[in-house]
Design a protein around this motif. Structure first.
Motif, PDB file in Angstrom:
ATOM      1  N   GLU A   1       0.857  -1.176   0.000  1.00 56.18           N
ATOM      2  CA  GLU A   1       0.000   0.000   0.000  1.00 56.18           C
ATOM      3  C   GLU A   1       0.892   1.224   0.000  1.00 56.18           C
TER       4      GLU A   1
ATOM      5  N   THR B   1       3.142   6.587  -7.791  1.00 58.64           N
ATOM      6  CA  THR B   1       3.408   5.153  -7.687  1.00 58.64           C
ATOM      7  C   THR B   1       2.149   4.344  -7.942  1.00 58.64           C
ATOM      8  N   VAL B   2       1.034   4.816  -7.393  1.00 59.27           N
ATOM      9  CA  VAL B   2      -0.238   4.123  -7.594  1.00 59.27           C
ATOM     10  C   VAL B   2      -0.602   4.107  -9.074  1.00 59.27           C
TER      11      VAL B   2
ATOM     12  N   MET C   1       1.335   1.521 -10.858  1.00 58.15           N
ATOM     13  CA  MET C   1       0.880   0.174 -10.540  1.00 58.15           C
ATOM     14  C   MET C   1      -0.411  -0.201 -11.263  1.00 58.15           C
ATOM     15  N   LEU C   2      -1.188   0.799 -11.669  1.00 56.65           N
ATOM     16  CA  LEU C   2      -2.402   0.510 -12.426  1.00 56.65           C
ATOM     17  C   LEU C   2      -2.092  -0.098 -13.789  1.00 56.65           C
TER      18      LEU C   2
ATOM     19  N   SER D   1      -3.899  -1.157  -6.123  1.00 54.56           N
ATOM     20  CA  SER D   1      -3.774   0.217  -6.603  1.00 54.56           C
ATOM     21  C   SER D   1      -5.119   0.923  -6.580  1.00 54.56           C
TER      22      SER D   1
ATOM     23  N   SER E   1      -6.074   1.719  -2.990  1.00 57.38           N
ATOM     24  CA  SER E   1      -5.325   2.866  -2.471  1.00 57.38           C
ATOM     25  C   SER E   1      -5.834   4.173  -3.057  1.00 57.38           C
TER      26      SER E   1
END
Length: 346
Positions: free
Chosen positions: A21, A27-28, A31-32, A43, A46
């Motif tokens: 997390e 960063t999120v 990650m998608l 992702s 979050s």
């Protein structure tokens, strides 16, 4: 614990599930784009938490192309990913800046894709959150885009589905679409008036009656829709609805619709034949609810332009009710003489 560098693998050892997390939006977003479903799901989770925390966070996410990425994941093969993407989009859609991004390029991107997703997905959870996102974006400035994207047709297709929240959202979107001449014309052209009238007649839709009549209230601002209502039985149904309903909101909106219908002379003559005066006075003006009284007064104002109806309205006792509504504390007839004689004696 995870294996340390150089540590031997023990036979039968089970590794704990992956835990990750981050609160760093960039960063999120990266990650998608991952191929692993777990990473994509984490992702989305979050992102939802981050967007839920503050409005400024929602605006911050726009710079990372989040809307496009989430829209892409509405078609993900993993149902949980689709649900989390829909939840996050619904959360973001309440933000004015996000709404503007949804409507960029004439709505060819976000808004149209949301509308298309309603038909493509058979998961009620996804449908509910996508509908929520769609109808939060489809506020009044979005109405032309909504209409151009076949939004009226798609909303009409949802008025008999489950769960009921989808029906409410669809009817609310239709109501907003009626704010424009384009929306009213489109509803009439595709037979939407008839669909709504049929829906109103169904006993199972009683809980949605106020929203259905609210759509008709705005739709009948169009003179051609008024004439359509006259031809297709809508006039009779509105009189019956006003006569039978006990819901103040339904009564108020019925009054507005009857007022619009009464502005057309042929329609007003038919209203008289149906005994609309008695309904307006008995069900609307005589209500204890101000909203219903206002609706009745508006209906009566239009109907009173018909000379043939004026005497009947007086006979029905409309005048003292109207005087009472505007705060005049006089009575009509012999009883009014007593106070005047008392005044003379003093």
């Amino acid at each position: 614990m995870p294996l340390q560098k150089g540590e031997a693998v023990e036979p039968g050892r089970v590794e704990p599930p992956f835990q990750w997390e981050t609160h760093i939006p960039h960063t999120v977003a990266l990650m998608l784009n991952a191929t692993e479903e777990d990473l994509v799901l984490k992702s989305c989770q979050s992102l939802y938490k981050f967007a839920h925390e503050a409005e400024v966070n929602q605006q911050l996410l726009l710079q990372y192309d989040i809307l496009r990425l989430l829209l892409d994941h509405l078609g993900h093969s993993n149902r949980s990913v689709r649900r989390m993407a829909a939840m996050t989009l619904c959360q973001l859609a309440g933000n004015a800046t996000v709404q503007t991004s949804f409507l960029a390029d004439g709505g060819a991107g976000g808004l149209t894709r949301l509308i298309e997703r309603l038909v493509a997905d058979d998961d009620p959870v996804v449908d509910e959150f996508v509908s929520g996102a769609l109808f939060r974006v489809a506020s009044q400035p979005a109405v032309p885009v909504f209409v151009d994207s076949s939004g009226i047709e798609r909303a009409l297709a949802l008025v008999r589905v489950e769960p009921p929240v989808l029906v409410d959202l669809a009817l609310e979107a239709l109501r907003k679409a009626m704010y424009t001449e384009q929306g009213r014309r489109r509803l009439r052209e595709i037979g939407g008036l008839e669909d709504l009238l049929t829906l109103l007649e169904e006993d199972t839709q009683e809980a949605h009656a106020a929203r259905i009549v609210a759509v008709l209230e705005h739709a009948t601002l169009d003179p051609k829709s008024v004439r359509s209502m006259h031809r297709n039985g809508g006039l009779l149904l509105m009189v019956q609805t006003a006569r039978n309903s006990s819901d103040p909101q339904v009564l108020a909106q019925c009054g507005e619709v009857l007022g619009h219908l009464g502005s057309d002379r042929p329609c007003a003559l038919s209203m008289r034949e149906l005994g609309a005066e008695a309904v307006i006075v008995g069900s609307l003006l005589s209500s204890t609810q101000p909203a219903a009284q206002r609706g009745g007064a508006r209906a009566l104002a239009a109907f009173a332009l018909l000379p043939e109806a004026q005497e009947e309205m007086v006979n029905r006792g409309a005048v003292p009710i109207l005087l009472n509504m505007i705060g005049v504390q006089e009575t009509i007839g012999p009883a009014a003489a007593a106070p005047r004689r008392h005044h003379q004696r003093t």
